[in-house]
Design an enzyme around this catalytic site. Sequence first.
Site, PDB file in Angstrom:
ATOM      1  N   ILE A  26      -7.153 -22.007 -13.480  1.00 48.11           N
ATOM      2  CA  ILE A  26      -7.548 -21.052 -12.442  1.00 48.11           C
ATOM      3  C   ILE A  26      -8.010 -19.749 -13.090  1.00 48.11           C
ATOM      4  O   ILE A  26      -7.670 -19.451 -14.232  1.00 48.11           O
ATOM      5  CB  ILE A  26      -6.389 -20.769 -11.462  1.00 48.11           C
ATOM      6  CG1 ILE A  26      -5.216 -20.085 -12.183  1.00 48.11           C
ATOM      7  CG2 ILE A  26      -5.949 -22.051 -10.780  1.00 48.11           C
ATOM      8  CD1 ILE A  26      -4.090 -19.639 -11.253  1.00 48.11           C
ATOM      9  N   HIS A  49      -5.145 -20.478 -17.696  1.00 46.28           N
ATOM     10  CA  HIS A  49      -6.535 -20.156 -17.373  1.00 46.28           C
ATOM     11  C   HIS A  49      -7.553 -20.909 -18.226  1.00 46.28           C
ATOM     12  O   HIS A  49      -8.752 -20.701 -18.053  1.00 46.28           O
ATOM     13  CB  HIS A  49      -6.742 -18.646 -17.512  1.00 46.28           C
ATOM     14  CG  HIS A  49      -5.764 -17.849 -16.709  1.00 46.28           C
ATOM     15  ND1 HIS A  49      -5.711 -17.897 -15.335  1.00 46.28           N
ATOM     16  CD2 HIS A  49      -4.765 -17.010 -17.090  1.00 46.28           C
ATOM     17  CE1 HIS A  49      -4.732 -17.117 -14.906  1.00 46.28           C
ATOM     18  NE2 HIS A  49      -4.148 -16.568 -15.952  1.00 46.28           N
ATOM     19  N   GLY A  94      -5.987 -13.557 -11.812  1.00 49.80           N
ATOM     20  CA  GLY A  94      -5.994 -12.718 -10.618  1.00 49.80           C
ATOM     21  C   GLY A  94      -6.664 -11.380 -10.857  1.00 49.80           C
ATOM     22  O   GLY A  94      -7.411 -10.883 -10.004  1.00 49.80           O
ATOM     23  N   ASP A 145      -5.237 -11.320 -21.817  1.00 55.03           N
ATOM     24  CA  ASP A 145      -4.358 -12.269 -21.137  1.00 55.03           C
ATOM     25  C   ASP A 145      -4.773 -13.696 -21.518  1.00 55.03           C
ATOM     26  O   ASP A 145      -5.649 -14.285 -20.898  1.00 55.03           O
ATOM     27  CB  ASP A 145      -4.432 -12.084 -19.622  1.00 55.03           C
ATOM     28  CG  ASP A 145      -3.472 -13.016 -18.878  1.00 55.03           C
ATOM     29  OD1 ASP A 145      -2.886 -13.918 -19.504  1.00 55.03           O
ATOM     30  OD2 ASP A 145      -3.315 -12.839 -17.651  1.00 55.03           O
TER      31      ASP A 145
END
Length: 281
Positions: free
Chosen positions: A203, A188, A206, A183
């Site tokens: 961030i 990110h 998840g 990913d």
Amino acid sequence: MIDPDLVRTAEPARHAISWTTRDVLLYQLSLGASDLSFTYERGLRVLPTFAMVAGQGISAGDRPARGLDLPGIEIDLAKILHSGQALTVHRPLPTAGSATVTSRVAELWDKGKAAVIVLENDAADDYGPLWTSRMQIWARGEGGFGGSPGPESSWSSPDRLPDHVLDSPTSPTQALLYRLNGDRNPLHVDPAFAVQVGFDRPILHGLASYGIVAKALVDGVLDGDPTRLVSLDVRFAGTLFPGETIRTSVWREGNHLTLAATCPERDDAPVLSHAFAEVTP
């Protein structure tokens, strides 16, 4: 745009995946594992949440990640949010292998201003089923097609102190390593992109938080044995910035665990909620 009739009548899609021991090692290192049972090929143990990235890591090369390519669903990817994840493993995952993944839209809910798409993946190899995952996707602006709003969801922690409180510090560079599992969303890693979409800074993925919580349960509740973690079902309730801590509170009732994951550096802001796990004795 969502065509609910086409979604419901579409045939399941199938694709082949494979992975190597190197993919498993990278995944577990990217979650912060340091113990040799998870980071050395001799006697290697595999976290069940590796299923979330199997077939997407370094062995896949630079092939583009599979997007939201679903019959009857044409949505701008900027409008979707990975809002929940459930995984059930049917037997321990091999350190290297191949499988066929069958994907289908299991549920489609009309929330008015949004739609919820529940994408189910079943993976099996020559020996039988390996895992089943269910991803909840929140699609802003795609509701109003006249479908069911889905089941009511309620969650609360037991009215007592948790049986375990597990702290998992993350590294400021955690997302840089985790993204190598497949990913590579710039959210990110790229500060300018993160600000553009409404965050102060990049961030953590998840699914990285999801894997970190799984590792915390294995270490802190299951005596280091990942085969005892059978299922993990969560909602993504908030963001975590690399370098912050995930604090996982665990209430145990037999083989059922109720979980809540928060960030203690931000007054226990929620990270994962509506969270449950099933374990073996």
